[in-house]
Design a protein around this motif. Structure first.
Motif, PDB file in Angstrom:
ATOM      1  N   CYS A   1      -0.913   4.457  -9.558  1.00 46.39           N
ATOM      2  CA  CYS A   1      -1.239   3.372 -10.445  1.00 46.39           C
ATOM      3  C   CYS A   1      -0.526   2.196 -10.279  1.00 46.39           C
ATOM      4  N   ILE A   2       0.689   2.257  -9.693  1.00 46.97           N
ATOM      5  CA  ILE A   2       1.524   1.151  -8.858  1.00 46.97           C
ATOM      6  C   ILE A   2       0.872   0.486  -7.738  1.00 46.97           C
ATOM      7  N   GLY A   3       0.186   1.576  -7.240  1.00 46.80           N
ATOM      8  CA  GLY A   3      -0.300   1.155  -5.885  1.00 46.80           C
ATOM      9  C   GLY A   3      -1.851   0.318  -5.940  1.00 46.80           C
ATOM     10  N   ILE A   4      -2.377   0.770  -7.417  1.00 48.13           N
ATOM     11  CA  ILE A   4      -3.619  -0.011  -7.613  1.00 48.13           C
ATOM     12  C   ILE A   4      -3.140  -1.448  -8.066  1.00 48.13           C
TER      13      ILE A   4
ATOM     14  N   GLY B   1       1.858   8.179  -3.465  1.00 48.60           N
ATOM     15  CA  GLY B   1       1.127   8.714  -4.770  1.00 48.60           C
ATOM     16  C   GLY B   1       0.096   9.922  -4.279  1.00 48.60           C
ATOM     17  N   ILE B   2      -0.795   9.479  -3.336  1.00 50.41           N
ATOM     18  CA  ILE B   2      -1.951  10.453  -2.921  1.00 50.41           C
ATOM     19  C   ILE B   2      -1.356  11.729  -2.437  1.00 50.41           C
ATOM     20  N   LEU B   3      -0.140  11.501  -1.686  1.00 48.97           N
ATOM     21  CA  LEU B   3       0.474  12.539  -0.877  1.00 48.97           C
ATOM     22  C   LEU B   3       1.307  13.460  -2.114  1.00 48.97           C
ATOM     23  N   SER B   4       1.824  12.842  -2.886  1.00 52.75           N
ATOM     24  CA  SER B   4       2.375  13.593  -4.091  1.00 52.75           C
ATOM     25  C   SER B   4       1.410  14.238  -4.783  1.00 52.75           C
TER      26      SER B   4
ATOM     27  N   GLY C   1       2.877  11.516  -8.621  1.00 52.00           N
ATOM     28  CA  GLY C   1       1.851  10.992  -7.834  1.00 52.00           C
ATOM     29  C   GLY C   1       0.973  10.126  -8.756  1.00 52.00           C
ATOM     30  N   MET C   2       0.582  10.198  -9.996  1.00 51.22           N
ATOM     31  CA  MET C   2      -0.262   9.619 -10.722  1.00 51.22           C
ATOM     32  C   MET C   2       0.366   8.055 -10.877  1.00 51.22           C
TER      33      MET C   2
ATOM     34  N   LYS D   1       0.797  -1.255   0.042  1.00 51.54           N
ATOM     35  CA  LYS D   1       0.160   0.082   0.006  1.00 51.54           C
ATOM     36  C   LYS D   1       1.017   1.391   0.071  1.00 51.54           C
ATOM     37  N   ILE D   2       2.292   1.055   0.374  1.00 51.42           N
ATOM     38  CA  ILE D   2       3.112   2.197   0.343  1.00 51.42           C
ATOM     39  C   ILE D   2       2.889   3.172  -1.082  1.00 51.42           C
TER      40      ILE D   2
END
Ligand code: UDP
Ligand code: MG
Length: 316
Positions: free
Chosen positions: A282-285, A236-239, A277-278, A230-231
């Motif tokens: 995407c990596i997070g998803i 990503g959200i932070l960025s 961030g995007m 989840k990192i």
């Protein structure tokens, strides 16, 4: 007569095995109301562990052994023991006499008479352990318990005796990266805890190298938490949020100052934050899907029954 299997993982324990066998048989000879099986698992020892165990087996029909083709690690030795033991109750004890065999009769009583499913020992101190090992291990449990869905008790030891139903539950977990401490917690069941003081090894040296401990810690974290996956989402959200705020402030400055405001670097930084961030998101998803796939391939049972009166698949 009910049978108790005591599984003893051994890796290069020739120095301590005779003393261990003596203390162990002293205790089990006193528990005449139970039949015993002493199952030694020789985990690819390079010393005379195997021949010592074979000698025990020659003179004592209670002694059984399994000998691995090479060192597979304590986790594998414990699994082999559970898969091959035949007792109504089964448990583990270390060969180095750090686990005191004197506790065994009480532990058997807890599972056989007092209605517990598991009797397990919990370390009350870290006496005799190196400061650095205590420090690293305390840190590890703090981290894992903060991020893991399964609570992993720091003091819980492998020294335990379980009912057959618990053994079956543990064996129903088919994963190959076995982090036994996690498995014990994950399967649950009603456990009686015995406080147990840390003791010095009777002979020989510890078989855990820093490398093995590190692998053990990583197995624990990867096997029992999805948090690392989840990192990227969080980063990503932070960025993205930073990118939006920064971009907005740049636009405001542009509106206020007009073309006296120098845009160059600021526009680039905004773009880096937003695009970065995007990508991370995407990596997070993808990570979230990977986490689901990981859970599926581990193929753990969806539930475990401790007791039932349904006839089908009834657990004794
Ligand atoms: N052990 C094993 N395979 C290994 C390492 C250890 O079967 O690769 C056994 C070892 O022989 C002992 C038990 O696991 O009976 C606990 O190991 P050790 O005493 O070295 O660990 P510590 O008590 O220092 O944590
Ligand atoms: Mg030990």
């Amino acid at each position: 007569m009910k049978k108790v299997s005591v599984i003893v993982p051994c890796y290069n324990e020739s120095e301590v095995l005779p003393a261990f066998y003596e203390s162990m048989t002293d205790i089990i000879n006193k528990c005449a109301e139970y039949e015993f099986e002493l199952l030694f698992v020789n985990d690819g020892s390079r010393d005379s562990t195997l021949s010592i165990v074979e000698d025990f087996a020659k003179k004592d029909s209670r002694v059984k052994f399994i000998s691995f083709s090479r060192n597979f690690g304590k986790e594998a030795a414990m699994l082999a023991g559970l898969e091959h033991c035949t007792g109504d109750f089964a448990g583990f004890i270390d060969a180095d006499l750090q686990h005191s065999p004197d506790l065994i009769p009480e532990m058997i009583k807890a599972v056989d008479e007092e209605g517990y499913d598991v009797a397990a020992c919990k370390r009350v101190d870290r006496e005799g352990e190196s400061k650095i090992k205590s420090f690293l291990s305390a840190g590890f449990y703090k981290v894992i318990n903060r991020i893991s869905e399964t609570y992993i008790d720091e003091g819980a030891q492998d020294f335990r005796i379980m009912k057959r139903s618990v053994v079956e539950a543990i064996l129903s977990m088919p994963e190959s990266n076995r982090f036994t401490k996690g498995i014990f917690s994950w399967v649950g069941f009603n456990t009686k805890w015995f406080p147990h003081e840390n003791r010095e090894r009777a002979a020989g040296t510890t078989k855990w190298s820093i490398r093995k401990l590190l692998k053990y810690a990583i197995d624990g974290i990867i096997g029992y938490t999805m948090t690392p996956l989840k990192i990227p989402t969080y980063c990503g959200i932070l960025s993205l949020v930073l990118g939006f705020i920064y971009g907005l402030s740049v636009l405001v400055m542009l509106a206020v100052k007009g073309h006296t405001f120098y845009l160059g670097d600021r526009a680039v930084l905004t773009a880096v934050l937003l695009v970065g961030g995007m990508i991370l998101l995407c990596i997070g998803i993808a990570g979230e899907y990977m986490a689901r796939i990981y859970t599926e391939v581990k193929n753990r049972p969806k539930y475990l029954i401790a007791k039932t009166n349904c006839e089908k698949n009834k657990i004794k």
